[in-house]
Design an enzyme around this catalytic site. Structure first.
Site, PDB file in Angstrom:
ATOM      1  N   GLY A  62       5.645   5.208 -13.568  1.00  0.00           N
ATOM      2  CA  GLY A  62       5.147   4.549 -12.344  1.00  0.00           C
ATOM      3  C   GLY A  62       6.166   4.588 -11.216  1.00  0.00           C
ATOM      4  CD  GLU A  84      17.273  -6.013   0.306  1.00  0.00           C
ATOM      5  OE1 GLU A  84      17.702  -6.816   1.136  1.00  0.00           O
ATOM      6  OE2 GLU A  84      17.709  -4.836   0.225  1.00  0.00           O
ATOM      7  CB  THR A 114      -0.950   0.030   1.213  1.00  0.00           C
ATOM      8  OG1 THR A 114      -0.186   0.195   2.397  1.00  0.00           O
ATOM      9  CG2 THR A 114      -1.787  -1.234   1.291  1.00  0.00           C
ATOM     10  N   GLY A 149      13.454   0.699 -11.475  1.00  0.00           N
ATOM     11  CA  GLY A 149      12.099   0.756 -12.010  1.00  0.00           C
ATOM     12  C   GLY A 149      11.218  -0.255 -11.309  1.00  0.00           C
ATOM     13  CB  VAL A 177      16.370   1.243   0.986  1.00  0.00           C
ATOM     14  CG1 VAL A 177      17.497   2.177   0.555  1.00  0.00           C
ATOM     15  CG2 VAL A 177      15.680   1.801   2.231  1.00  0.00           C
ATOM     16  CD  GLU A 220       6.324   6.808  -2.930  1.00  0.00           C
ATOM     17  OE1 GLU A 220       5.196   6.516  -2.510  1.00  0.00           O
ATOM     18  OE2 GLU A 220       7.243   5.984  -2.999  1.00  0.00           O
ATOM     19  CG  ASP A 263      10.806   7.878  -1.377  1.00  0.00           C
ATOM     20  OD1 ASP A 263      10.054   6.911  -1.198  1.00  0.00           O
ATOM     21  OD2 ASP A 263      11.941   7.769  -1.897  1.00  0.00           O
ATOM     22  CE  LYS A 316      13.217   4.831  -1.399  1.00  0.00           C
ATOM     23  NZ  LYS A 316      13.320   5.454  -2.728  1.00  0.00           N
ATOM     24  CE  LYS A 354       9.160   4.406   0.257  1.00  0.00           C
ATOM     25  NZ  LYS A 354       9.365   4.217  -1.130  1.00  0.00           N
TER      26      LYS A 354
END
Ligand code: NAP
Length: 365
Positions: free
Chosen positions: A224, A167, A114, A339, A170, A227, A238, A242, A143
């Site tokens: 994509g 994993e 989500t 990506g 980040v 965020e 973001d 991280k 995150k």
């Protein structure tokens, strides 16, 4: 064979790419890793929820998602539907974990993708805790939980003897957490420095070559990668999430994104970027952490770097983290292409890590 029953909470860019990657790698997972999987539940916020303990048709789910149609159509009322298409992610997790216990399904895994909530890391953290307490393992690319509630979650994994793997939180699929956990025994991470937000980095490098902020952001959105709320990228949130994840996990800190000293890239213009290049410099959004006087000092901010700095030469879609270690000195880990598939791969690699530590099981009923 290890059989995993998956509950996908979130089925957007990452969730769908993960489902496709699982299909693409199914034979390899079975042949090389004795790992077999099926998706038994999917929850979204506005596109419906579906659950069937016997397994859902993933290809159909992808078709429905691409068409923007409710996933509720995956299970008809006549087939004894036990979870409403309007059920929330939390409802689905609670139902599925209770049913897994009743049916003795052995390895239920909640895959949480989500959205990042930068206020409190919710409802993702609630999803993770409900899954662990209900006896499921969790893998996530979100995150939020590791940035806001890592200690609480790890203590739940110890109590419940379940795994929490993240994993993809980040550097997408590049194994920064696995690198330290699996290959650097007894090494202390003293700090780090890195470029870890692709969207902000891409915008900065695009402005160096004269493109506008808006053009570069639109490209990241089309891919994509930005965020859903791009202010999380350009305001440094973001990167702060991280940074908090790296500090909490690798440096045993207890920070949240809101306690990180943070400045974003708003207000930096193509002229600023081009002027820096003319002076032999590069402006980059740098995340860093270090211990000073026993305290961890963590920061995200635009920094003017010498052109010779390894972080200065990173291409627009590249990320890099340099870990400062006590034994090996600085170690750099670089992502040359980032990506969706890389993020999806992080989830897949977490499933393999999880399966390696599990006993073989019979297929569930
Ligand atoms: N995109 C990337 O390249 C990338 C890279 C690394 C990490 N991540 C992380 O991966 C996560 C997902 O990113 P994304 O790009 O896939 O986002 P996205 O395309 O917006 O998808 C998010 C999904 O979560 C669902 N959702 C939102 N709130 C929910 C709730 N309360 N309960 C159940 N489902 C809920 C959405 O439902 P609807 O479909 O109904 O909207 C959607 O299916 C984020 O945490 C992001 O930070 C993304």
């Amino acid at each position: 064979m290890v059989y995993l029953d998956l509950i996908l909470v979130g089925f957007g860019n990452v969730g769908q790419r993960f489902a496709r990657l699982l299909e693409e790698k199914s034979v390899r997972l079975r042949g090389d890793y004795d790992l077999s999987w099926r998706v038994v539940g999917i929850a979204t916020k506005r596109h419906g929820t579906a659950y069937d303990a016997r397994g859902l048709d993933v290809v159909k789910a992808l078709r429905l998602a691409e068409a923007g149609t409710s996933l509720g159509a995956l299970t008809g009322a006549e087939s004894g539907r036990t979870v409403s298409p309007e059920a929330s992610g939390l409802d689905l997790i609670r139902h599925a974990t209770a049913e897994a216990k009743a049916r003795r399904m052995q390895h239920l895994v909640v895959v949480e993708t989500t959205l990042l909530d930068i206020e409190r890391g919710q409802p993702a953290t609630e999803h993770v805790m409900a899954a662990l307490r209900g006896g499921a393992h969790v893998v996530t690319a979100n995150k939020g939980p590791v940035a806001f509630a890592y200690r609480e979650i790890m203590s739940a994994t110890d109590n419940e003897r379940r795994r929490f793997l993240f994993e993809g939180a980040v550097m997408d699929g590049i194994p920064v957490f696995n690198l330290v956990r699996e290959t650097l025994p007894a090494v202390d991470i003293l700090g780090f420095r890195g470029i870890i937000n692709t969207t902000a980095h891409y915008i900065l490098t695009a402005m160096e070559s004269g493109r506008t902020y808006e053009e570069a952001l639109a490209e990241m959105q089309a891919a994509g990668i930005a965020e859903a709320d791009p202010s999380l990228d350009v305001d440094g949130w973001d990167a702060a999430a991280k940074t908090a994840a790296l500090v909490n996990v690798l440096m045993r800190g207890a920070v949240t994104p809101r306690t990180i000293d943070r400045t974003g890239i708003r207000g930096i213009t193509p002229e600023d970027m081009q002027n820096a290049v003319r002076r032999g410099k590069r402006i980059r959004l740098v995340a860093s952490a270090a211990r000073r006087d026993g305290q961890i000092v963590a920061r995200v901010a635009p920094v003017e770097l010498d052109a010779s700095d390894p972080l200065a030469s990173l291409g627009g879609r590249q990320n890099q983290v340099v870990l400062d270690t006590d034994i090996l000195g600085p170690i750099g880990i670089q992502q040359l292409d980032g990506g969706l598939v890389q993020t999806a791969y992080a989830l897949l690699s977490d499933l393999v890590t999880l399966a390696r530590g599990l006993g073989r099981t019979d297929a569930s009923a």
